[in-house]
Design an enzyme around this catalytic site. Structure first.
Site: not given
Ligand code: RRO
Length: 304
Positions: A22, A131, A166, A73, A194
């Site tokens: 994703s 996230c 996740k 974000g 991450t």
């Molecule tokens: O969009 C993000 O900043 C982001 C998401 Br949703 C996520 O699940 N993991 C990431 O490292 N960035």
């Protein structure tokens, strides 16, 4: 004889165990310029929320020696536009589509799940409880297994689709977390998102991304993700999808050996969009060389 790369996760048949992670494949809009997307095991699209989100201010990506830091974000077009504008094209790829979902509240997650339920072409939902870049929702559900389980039970009421969850990378007790969460009605674990991190421009003494901290991805993650998959594998009765720093076939193979049933390629897509295809070929080559008939023989085959 060609080895069998096919797998089945939560009733979803995949030609091979290589998925794209994703946020690294968008909604698949331009990736089919590079290769035929139907060669993949599955595609996971960027997390979708109930309403469109603009994401964080720029700069929101920076490179670091061992990978990159992002703070996107949750920028996304919201579930309704996703269904109208993106799904018609995605379902033509003839590959399982997994939709990552996000909410600021339990009800928002459940509402997104409800609107995606029964939609032709969607094979599963990946619940993003990890996230690192938002103030509400996401990681706040992933810090503790009871809160995460309550969220999943809430979502479960609204959808018959298989649910992957996740997980965040920083769990004190991985085994305890897995033991509790696997009773909540989920179908697979995706390990991991991450790692919260930061980088500084020393000339200006400013952070390199606008939100100061972001999520680290890339090669630095692999040893940490491997350890998490391995620990989860000891206690999980559900399949584990490994993700974190997979740049080539050899990295992917390590994940299968420690117990991943499938893997996702993330950051490597930005460096070389062909990486997932090369990994599929590399896995096939390894199985032939080692006279293995199926990828399933490799899963959890670590010798200690
Ligand atoms: O969009 C993000 O900043 C982001 C998401 Br949703 C996520 O699940 N993991 C990431 O490292 N960035």
């Amino acid at each position: 004889m060609r080895p069998d790369l096919s797998i089945e996760i939560a009733g979803i048949r995949m030609k091979n165990p290589v998925m794209v992670a994703s946020g690294t494949f968008g909604y698949g809009d331009c990736m089919d310029e590079f290769y035929d997307v139907s060669v993949l095991g599955a595609v996971v699209v960027k997390s979708i929320s109930l309403y469109p989100m603009e994401g964080n201010p720029q700069p929101r990506i920076c490179e670091v020696p061992c990978g990159m830091i992002n703070s996107i974000g949750l920028q996304n077009i919201g579930v309704e536009r996703f269904l109208k504008e993106k799904m018609p094209r995605l379902k033509r790829f003839s590959v399982p589509i997994v939709v990552s979902i996000f909410g600021k509240t339990k009800n928002e997650y459940a509402e997104v799940a409800k609107r995606l339920n029964g939609v032709e072409g969607i094979s599963a939902l990946e619940v993003n409880i990890s996230c690192p870049n938002i103030e509400k929702g996401g990681i706040h559900f992933g810090n503790d297994p009871i809160t995460a389980s309550e969220l999943i039970e809430h979502i479960r009421k609204e959808t018959r689709l298989p649910l992957f969850v996740k997980l965040p990378p920083v769990l004190g007790d991985v085994k305890g977390f897995i033991r509790i969460l696997q009773e909540s009605g989920i179908d697979a674990f995706t390990i991991m998102n991450t790692i919260p991190a930061m980088a500084v421009d020393i000339k200006r003494r400013k952070p390199l991304i606008s939100t100061v901290t972001g999520g680290l991805s890339g090669p630095a993650l692999k040893p940490i993700a491997l350890r998490m998959v391995w620990e989860a594998f000891q206690v999980s009765r559900l399949p584990i999808i490994g993700v974190g720093g997979i740049m080539n076939a050899s990295d992917a193979l390590e994940f299968f050996v420690v117990g991943a049933a499938a893997i996702q390629v993330g950051t490597a897509n930005f460096l070389n969009p062909m990486t997932p295809v090369e990994i599929i070929e590399g896995i096939r080559g390894y199985l032939i060389e080692n006279k293995m008939g199926s990828i399933r023989e490799l899963v959890g085959s670590l010798k200690i």
